[in-house]
Write an enzyme that holds these catalytic residues in place. Sequence first.
Site, PDB file in Angstrom:
ATOM      1  N   MET A 133      28.526  -3.110  19.169  1.00 19.40           N
ATOM      2  CA  MET A 133      28.312  -4.738  19.407  1.00 19.40           C
ATOM      3  C   MET A 133      28.532  -4.719  20.976  1.00 19.40           C
ATOM      4  O   MET A 133      28.867  -3.927  21.494  1.00 19.40           O
ATOM      5  CB  MET A 133      29.599  -5.149  18.798  1.00 19.40           C
ATOM      6  CG  MET A 133      29.445  -5.378  17.358  1.00 19.40           C
ATOM      7  SD  MET A 133      30.787  -6.389  16.731  1.00 19.40           S
ATOM      8  CE  MET A 133      32.233  -5.818  17.705  1.00 19.40           C
ATOM      9  N   GLY A 176      23.151   0.717  19.074  1.00 20.83           N
ATOM     10  CA  GLY A 176      24.385   0.915  20.021  1.00 20.83           C
ATOM     11  C   GLY A 176      25.580   0.160  19.397  1.00 20.83           C
ATOM     12  O   GLY A 176      25.239  -0.632  18.124  1.00 20.83           O
ATOM     13  N   GLU A 205      19.310  -7.273  13.749  1.00 20.89           N
ATOM     14  CA  GLU A 205      20.200  -6.960  12.968  1.00 20.89           C
ATOM     15  C   GLU A 205      19.761  -6.320  11.639  1.00 20.89           C
ATOM     16  O   GLU A 205      19.995  -6.591  10.631  1.00 20.89           O
ATOM     17  CB  GLU A 205      20.720  -8.502  12.270  1.00 20.89           C
ATOM     18  CG  GLU A 205      21.162  -9.408  13.251  1.00 20.89           C
ATOM     19  CD  GLU A 205      22.430  -8.938  14.204  1.00 20.89           C
ATOM     20  OE1 GLU A 205      23.153  -8.118  13.587  1.00 20.89           O
ATOM     21  OE2 GLU A 205      23.010  -9.793  14.873  1.00 20.89           O
ATOM     22  N   SER A 220      20.344  -7.630  20.890  1.00 21.44           N
ATOM     23  CA  SER A 220      19.588  -8.862  20.639  1.00 21.44           C
ATOM     24  C   SER A 220      19.152  -9.362  21.632  1.00 21.44           C
ATOM     25  O   SER A 220      17.692  -9.903  21.733  1.00 21.44           O
ATOM     26  CB  SER A 220      20.608 -10.007  19.901  1.00 21.44           C
ATOM     27  OG  SER A 220      21.128  -9.681  18.695  1.00 21.44           O
TER      28      SER A 220
END
Length: 213
Positions: A11, A9, A87, A16
């Site tokens: 930012m 998706g 990441e 995270s």
Amino acid sequence: MAELIFFTGPMDCGKSTLALQVAYTENSAGRQGRLFTRLDRAGGATISSRIGLDAPALEVDDELDFWRYVVTELTGGKRIDYLVCDESQFFLSEHIDQLARIVDELQIDVFCFGILTDFRTQLFPASRRLVELCDRMEILQVRPRCWCGEPATHNARTVNGVMVTEGNQVVVGDTDSSEVSYQVLCRRHHRRKLTREIAAVTLNPEPLPFERS
């Protein structure tokens, strides 16, 4: 059966945060794993979320061979049931092949979290490889908003407040010492290079949608 799952998706959609939640949930079930990241905004080997959660992780570099690492750990008597890779857009394509091999031959679950496309709207090489190899791709349901209020789908890079569409694919921003920042925009405003700052100055003297009290 073990799976290679790619959670993606733009930012600010909670990748995270979900990576840390997955690790917590797996650990709570008595499973043992390893956390990996590369070029996290917090610096160092850390998975950090914008809502303030973080956990130590192993830093991925070009020399890391996931297959060799996992096999060495297992033959040394250590247990690995899953890998969490945050990441993952910054990984090498070769890393993704190694992770797929771990899933297929060692039956270890691999959860990857990353952005699909860069600030130029082009696929990251590792993200492309994940799309090609993953057993399942999940689009995160938390949708960030463009400054106009529409769902944000594109990642924009700004340098000193001005949106740019040329430059190195990987530049870490949003740090205290960096002139580079990122924000999410809808496709229309990404095409027009119309960031929140530019819109505030040029479009309307009234507050932007999310700035009204």
